[in-house]
Design an enzyme around this catalytic site. Structure first.
Site, mmCIF file in Angstrom:
data_model
loop_
_atom_site.group_PDB
_atom_site.id
_atom_site.type_symbol
_atom_site.label_atom_id
_atom_site.label_comp_id
_atom_site.label_asym_id
_atom_site.label_seq_id
_atom_site.Cartn_x
_atom_site.Cartn_y
_atom_site.Cartn_z
ATOM 1 C CE LYS A 194 83.284 10.701 88.218
ATOM 2 N NZ LYS A 194 84.149 10.325 89.303
ATOM 3 C CB CYS B 69 84.418 1.921 91.719
ATOM 4 S SG CYS B 69 84.342 2.818 93.251
ATOM 5 C CG ASP C 106 79.631 5.577 83.218
ATOM 6 O OD1 ASP C 106 79.757 6.811 83.319
ATOM 7 O OD2 ASP C 106 80.050 4.768 84.065
ATOM 8 C CD GLN D 39 86.515 9.502 85.011
ATOM 9 O OE1 GLN D 39 87.153 10.523 84.739
ATOM 10 N NE2 GLN D 39 86.363 9.075 86.252
ATOM 11 C CG HIS E 193 82.615 3.293 88.182
ATOM 12 N ND1 HIS E 193 81.588 3.183 89.091
ATOM 13 C CD2 HIS E 193 83.570 4.039 88.780
ATOM 14 C CE1 HIS E 193 81.904 3.844 90.191
ATOM 15 N NE2 HIS E 193 83.102 4.373 90.033
HETATM 16 N N1 C6P Z 1 84.538 7.451 89.407
HETATM 17 C C1 C6P Z 1 86.808 7.646 90.204
HETATM 18 O O1 C6P Z 1 87.665 8.034 90.989
HETATM 19 P P1 C6P Z 1 79.373 9.097 90.809
HETATM 20 O O2 C6P Z 1 80.041 8.549 92.035
HETATM 21 O O3 C6P Z 1 77.931 8.647 90.690
HETATM 22 O O4 C6P Z 1 79.547 10.561 90.647
HETATM 23 O O5 C6P Z 1 80.163 8.478 89.549
HETATM 24 C C2 C6P Z 1 80.304 7.097 89.425
HETATM 25 C C3 C6P Z 1 81.138 6.777 88.228
HETATM 26 C C4 C6P Z 1 80.557 6.156 87.141
HETATM 27 N N2 C6P Z 1 81.250 5.887 86.034
HETATM 28 C C5 C6P Z 1 82.539 6.205 85.904
HETATM 29 C C6 C6P Z 1 83.249 5.907 84.626
HETATM 30 C C7 C6P Z 1 83.200 6.840 86.958
HETATM 31 O O6 C6P Z 1 84.490 7.148 86.821
HETATM 32 C C8 C6P Z 1 82.503 7.112 88.152
HETATM 33 C C9 C6P Z 1 83.184 7.716 89.337
HETATM 34 C C10 C6P Z 1 85.362 8.017 90.452
HETATM 35 O O7 C6P Z 1 87.083 6.994 89.194
HETATM 36 C C11 C6P Z 1 84.933 7.633 91.826
HETATM 37 S S1 C6P Z 1 84.920 5.889 92.077
#
Ligand code: C6P
Length: 417
Positions: free
Chosen positions: A234, A373, A208, A211, A131
């Protein structure tokens, strides 16, 4: 696993009643089929109630006052921190830093660790499936320090190509920053193995886990990860709260990232002494009610149990693969269900993903479309965008059928053969 064994372990209808939004039709009376939990998960009533409880009964700032409300809210916040520690199986509660989300957590490490410990010629190893939140901060720190970004390539079915590691992991590698589960391919990466390999060359490992955390039991000690980042929203918790886990000795060696209140022990006219962990990295007022709400979300999810969650979500993913494979012109990206979590990204020949999203919405089926993203991943897949269904434990097999039906409807609207 059969459907009946799943029903014994997870009563989906009962679970759905815990989430008020799931019972509310969309405009025009369309039943909601929410398949976008990878973007953000819905909130159970107990989490909503906990946030309201905080504001109604003990709203105050934390770690500042000696008054009763301040003490009460501080106790609640620190209890939430302990719940996060237990969720991740971290050794020490000081290793749990509250942030605003995964993005903020990774930026913290890239800046506070990267700018201190990286120098020209050092290498940061990432993967093609990251991401942007786990790419851009490293690009920024690479530019500032002269470090170089390297990429672990992918296999044809969207897994990490570990055969490239021998060449990529060298004594120049100082950081391996990798997702534990791709937000597009669903691929679950072998973190323990990667971490072991990276440590052999002396590199630090950041995971990271945005997910993964909502779907599987995480053990940061078993992973032997140096840093782990995730977001509360999430994980069925509120938005605005996230977590950075870091091994104590590493967090201690880092300088504070943001300066301000709460992160200091003492301020002189010309300098300051930082506070102990975790306050050192928690400048300013924390998202207090959100952290407390996250603690409640952790209680809720762990009371259901990751075994039951994993089994049910796997069943949904298998069914989705079966149902979507029957649709002409549809390509699913990523590995087989046995290698991935509950995310199914696809494209349909002759249909742009934005049209797919809009037409599915007409049927109440809410999915995410676009590049999610992950532009370098989409470039690798040679598509500009994809459509993504992501499942949570409150989704049903009927909703998977509704997804397939809605895709067939979208194809009919565009008169695709
Ligand atoms: N992915 C998706 O629809 P934040 O925005 O900081 O809570 O998370 C960012 C982020 C970082 N790593 C991974 C693997 C992610 O999936 C995400 C967020 C969402 O896939 C929004 S783009």
């Amino acid at each position: 696993m059969t459907e009946s064994t799943i029903q014994q372990s997870l009563d989906v209808e009962a679970v759905r009643r815990d989430f008020p939004i799931l019972g509310k039709p969309l405009s025009g009376g369309r039943p909601l089929v929410y398949l976008d939990s990878g973007a953000t998960a819905q909130k159970p009533q107990c989490v909503i109630d906990k946030v309201v409880e905080c504001y109604e009964n003990y709203n105050a700032n934390v770690h500042r006052g000696v008054h009763s409300l301040g003490n009460r809210v501080t106790t609640e916040l620190e209890e939430a921190r302990e719940k996060v520690r237990s969720l991740l199986n971290a050794r020490h509660v000081e290793e749990i830093v509250f942030t605003s989300g995964t993005t903020a957590s990774i930026n913290l490490v890239a800046n506070a660790w990267g700018r201190k410990f990286l120098s020209a010629g050092d290498e940061i190893l990432v993967t093609v499936m990251e991401h942007h939140a786990n790419l851009v901060p490293w690009q920024q720190v690479a530019e500032a320090t002269g470090a170089v970004l390297k990429y672990i390539p992918l296999t044809a079915d969207g897994r990490l190509d570990l055969s490239a590691l021998d060449e990529l992991l060298t004594t120049k590698t100082k950081m391996l920053a990798v997702t534990s589960m791709s937000n597009v391919l669903g691929t679950i990466n072998p973190i323990k193995e990667l971490s072991n390999r990276a440590h052999q060359v002396g590199a630090a490992v950041l995971v990271d886990a945005a997910q993964s955390v909502p779907h599987e039991a995480i053990d940061v000690c078993d992973w032997d990860a140096d840093f782990v980042a995730f977001s509360g929203h999430k994980m069925y918790g509120p938005t605005g709260i996230g977590v950075l886990y870091g091994k104590r000795q590493l967090l201690e060696a880092m300088d504070p990232f943001l300066g301000g209140g709460n992160m200091i022990r003492y301020v002189y006219r010309d300098r300051f002494e930082p506070a102990d962990l975790p306050a050192k990295f928690e400048a300013g007022t924390l998202p207090i009610a959100q952290a407390i709400g996250l603690g409640r979300a952790i209680d809720y999810v762990t009371s259901i149990g990751f075994e039951a969650i994993g089994a049910h979500e796997h069943q949904l993913t298998v069914r989705a693969h079966e149902a979507l494979a029957e649709i002409p012109g549809l390509t699913i990206y990523g590995p087989e269900p046995s290698q991935k979590g509950s995310i199914v990204s696809f494209s349909i020949e002759g249909l742009h993903s934005h049209d797919v999203g809009e037409l599915l919405d007409r049927k109440g089926v809410e999915i995410r479309v676009g590049h999610h993203c992950t532009m370098p991943l989409h470039e690798h897949l040679e598509v500009s965008s994809t459509s993504r269904a992501s499942f949570a434990f409150y989704n049903t097999l009927e909703e998977v059928s509704a997804l397939a039906e809605a895709i067939r409807y979208a194809r009919e609207v565009f008169r695709l053969k």
